[in-house]
Scaffold this motif. Structure first.
Motif, PDB file in Angstrom:
ATOM      1  N   VAL A   1      13.327  -5.832  -3.157  1.00  0.00           N
ATOM      2  CA  VAL A   1      14.461  -6.558  -2.572  1.00  0.00           C
ATOM      3  C   VAL A   1      14.148  -7.064  -1.169  1.00  0.00           C
ATOM      4  O   VAL A   1      15.031  -7.551  -0.463  1.00  0.00           O
ATOM      5  N   GLY A   2      12.876  -6.958  -0.757  1.00  0.00           N
ATOM      6  CA  GLY A   2      12.450  -7.572   0.490  1.00  0.00           C
ATOM      7  C   GLY A   2      12.582  -6.715   1.723  1.00  0.00           C
ATOM      8  O   GLY A   2      12.529  -7.237   2.848  1.00  0.00           O
ATOM      9  N   ILE A   3      12.734  -5.397   1.553  1.00  0.00           N
ATOM     10  CA  ILE A   3      12.873  -4.495   2.696  1.00  0.00           C
ATOM     11  C   ILE A   3      11.522  -3.856   2.999  1.00  0.00           C
ATOM     12  O   ILE A   3      10.816  -3.402   2.097  1.00  0.00           O
ATOM     13  N   ARG A   4      11.168  -3.806   4.270  1.00  0.00           N
ATOM     14  CA  ARG A   4       9.882  -3.240   4.674  1.00  0.00           C
ATOM     15  C   ARG A   4       9.889  -1.729   4.489  1.00  0.00           C
ATOM     16  O   ARG A   4      10.894  -1.067   4.753  1.00  0.00           O
ATOM     17  N   ALA A   5       8.750  -1.201   4.050  1.00  0.00           N
ATOM     18  CA  ALA A   5       8.648   0.228   3.766  1.00  0.00           C
ATOM     19  C   ALA A   5       7.507   0.855   4.547  1.00  0.00           C
ATOM     20  O   ALA A   5       6.432   0.267   4.683  1.00  0.00           O
ATOM     21  N   VAL A   6       7.773   2.059   5.059  1.00  0.00           N
ATOM     22  CA  VAL A   6       6.711   2.958   5.511  1.00  0.00           C
ATOM     23  C   VAL A   6       6.529   3.944   4.371  1.00  0.00           C
ATOM     24  O   VAL A   6       7.378   4.809   4.137  1.00  0.00           O
ATOM     25  N   ALA A   7       5.452   3.781   3.619  1.00  0.00           N
ATOM     26  CA  ALA A   7       5.239   4.540   2.389  1.00  0.00           C
ATOM     27  C   ALA A   7       4.261   5.678   2.647  1.00  0.00           C
ATOM     28  O   ALA A   7       3.148   5.447   3.129  1.00  0.00           O
ATOM     29  N   LEU A   8       4.672   6.890   2.315  1.00  0.00           N
ATOM     30  CA  LEU A   8       3.892   8.094   2.592  1.00  0.00           C
ATOM     31  C   LEU A   8       3.204   8.545   1.307  1.00  0.00           C
ATOM     32  O   LEU A   8       3.869   8.935   0.341  1.00  0.00           O
TER      33      LEU A   8
ATOM     34  N   VAL B   1       1.312   1.733   4.646  1.00  0.00           N
ATOM     35  CA  VAL B   1       1.044   2.924   3.842  1.00  0.00           C
ATOM     36  C   VAL B   1       0.342   3.949   4.721  1.00  0.00           C
ATOM     37  O   VAL B   1      -0.679   3.648   5.348  1.00  0.00           O
ATOM     38  N   LEU B   2       0.887   5.163   4.765  1.00  0.00           N
ATOM     39  CA  LEU B   2       0.298   6.242   5.550  1.00  0.00           C
ATOM     40  C   LEU B   2      -0.222   7.325   4.615  1.00  0.00           C
ATOM     41  O   LEU B   2       0.465   7.718   3.664  1.00  0.00           O
ATOM     42  N   SER B   3      -1.417   7.803   4.885  1.00  0.00           N
ATOM     43  CA  SER B   3      -1.991   8.898   4.111  1.00  0.00           C
ATOM     44  C   SER B   3      -3.011   9.612   4.984  1.00  0.00           C
ATOM     45  O   SER B   3      -3.370   9.130   6.065  1.00  0.00           O
ATOM     46  N   ARG B   4      -3.481  10.750   4.524  1.00  0.00           N
ATOM     47  CA  ARG B   4      -4.512  11.492   5.244  1.00  0.00           C
ATOM     48  C   ARG B   4      -5.858  11.276   4.568  1.00  0.00           C
ATOM     49  O   ARG B   4      -5.946  11.179   3.341  1.00  0.00           O
ATOM     50  N   ASP B   5      -6.887  11.187   5.371  1.00  0.00           N
ATOM     51  CA  ASP B   5      -8.240  10.973   4.862  1.00  0.00           C
ATOM     52  C   ASP B   5      -8.845  12.318   4.476  1.00  0.00           C
ATOM     53  O   ASP B   5      -9.501  12.984   5.279  1.00  0.00           O
ATOM     54  N   LEU B   6      -8.600  12.721   3.231  1.00  0.00           N
ATOM     55  CA  LEU B   6      -9.092  14.000   2.726  1.00  0.00           C
ATOM     56  C   LEU B   6     -10.013  13.763   1.535  1.00  0.00           C
ATOM     57  O   LEU B   6      -9.798  12.834   0.749  1.00  0.00           O
ATOM     58  N   ASP B   7     -11.000  14.629   1.381  1.00  0.00           N
ATOM     59  CA  ASP B   7     -11.935  14.491   0.261  1.00  0.00           C
ATOM     60  C   ASP B   7     -11.237  14.632  -1.086  1.00  0.00           C
ATOM     61  O   ASP B   7     -11.671  14.049  -2.084  1.00  0.00           O
TER      62      ASP B   7
END
Length: 336
Positions: free
Chosen positions: A269-276, A294-300
């Motif tokens: 619907v056109g809304i900006r997201a901070v996606a975890l 998009v936020l995530s952790r750099d893990l093996d």
């Protein structure tokens, strides 16, 4: 397969909200491609009103989630008999049994019994975003590939309904920031309620209006976020179906969310997201478009795609810093 459109066509839709939203561009191609024919969408009750609103030229038949394939096929064929062509956008064998019973020609993915149950089967390229899963079916019908930039036009009535829900929850102005802490498919995909609460507290301290967005049956996690924030927070959406939730999201400025149905619905619907993101892969199921972060952790070990953390700690999301989410929200707001 040579194109048989227009015809009597039934499209079996995914169960989960996120999967339904990612299928919208393919549904649009199929409904438009069958103009002049008769299209029926087979949905689940919570999504029925949204599909009726977005695709008014199609009939929508809803089957309960636990309905057997035989019962669902009877419901679909009641009155007019079997369809000429059926397409399932689900991968489960139950969906393919239902489709084989409902349509003379049945199309879907080749996994989960597809080779035995369907008359035409197509491979799924899981290295691409899920929005493209139906491309082989579209190509087989002589239709163009999905356009991932396509966005549905949400009817004004749903947007106004969303505004009413927010007002009733106590949201004072449009453009509030939403936090959506729920995720229907796995605890490992959920950022902790305490982290959402701390983020909400910080945003309130910086002058933002914040609302906790939930769905039916998610009241407890909404209360947990509000309690963790330590400040009064409106909670909206507990009585909304998928269409109502789309209207609520359409009135926000930014949504902070897990890899979930609300994330995909906000993007649609056109809304900006901070996606975890934690155990799932944003290349496969991330929000579409370049307006999101998009936020995530750099893990093996990530993305492991596991419903239960294989190492028992779920560090990929549990220790994702609140600072990063806070910066991301203001980064999106600064873009205007």
């Amino acid at each position: 397969m040579q194109s048989v459109l227009p015809t009597r066509l039934v499209i079996d839709l995914p169960n989960w909200v996120g999967d339904q939203v990612m299928a919208l561009p393919a549904i649009q191609r199929l409904v438009d491609g069958n103009a002049g024919g008769e299209t029926t969408l087979h949905a689940r009750p919570p999504g029925r009103r949204l599909f009726e609103a977005l695709f008014p030229s199609a009939a929508v038949v809803a089957s309960p989630p636990k309905a057997s394939p035989i019962a669902s096929a009877r419901r679909l064929c009641r009155g007019s008999g079997r369809f000429d062509v059926g397409i399932t956008l689900r991968h489960a064998s139950r969906a393919k049994i239902c489709l084989r019973l409902s349509a003379r020609r049945s199309l879907g993915s080749d996994g989960d019994g597809g080779r035995l149950l369907l008359t035409e089967r197509y491979p799924v390229d899981r290295s691409r975003h899920q929005v493209f899963d139906a491309d082989p079916i579209l190509e087989g019908l002589g239709l163009s590939s999905v356009d991932p930039r396509w966005r549905p036009a949400l009817p004004l009535a749903l947007v106004e309904e969303g505004a009413r829900v927010l007002r009733q929850a106590g949201v004072a102005w449009e453009g509030a920031v939403g936090v959506a802490p729920s995720c229907a498919r796995g605890e490992t995909k959920r950022w902790p309620a305490a982290s959402y609460g701390e983020l909400a507290r910080r945003m309130r301290a910086r002058g933002l209006e914040v609302v906790v967005v939930i769905g039916p049956g998610e009241e407890e996690v909404g209360r947990q976020v509000a309690a963790a924030a330590g400040v009064p927070l409106p909670i909206a959406g507990a009585a909304s179906d998928v269409a109502g939730l789309a209207g609520v999201l359409a009135r926000l400025s930014v949504l902070v969310c897990n890899d979930s149905g609300p994330m995909h619905l906000a993007a649609a619907v056109g809304i900006r997201a901070v996606a975890l993101f934690g155990p799932t892969d944003p290349r496969r199921t991330g929000p579409l478009g370049d307006r999101h972060l998009v936020l995530s952790r750099d893990l093996d070990c990530a993305p492991c795609r596991a419903g239960c953390c294989p190492v028992g700690s779920a560090l990929c999301l549990r220790e994702l810093p609140v600072d990063r989410a806070e910066r991301a929200v203001f980064q999106l707001l600064d873009r205007g």
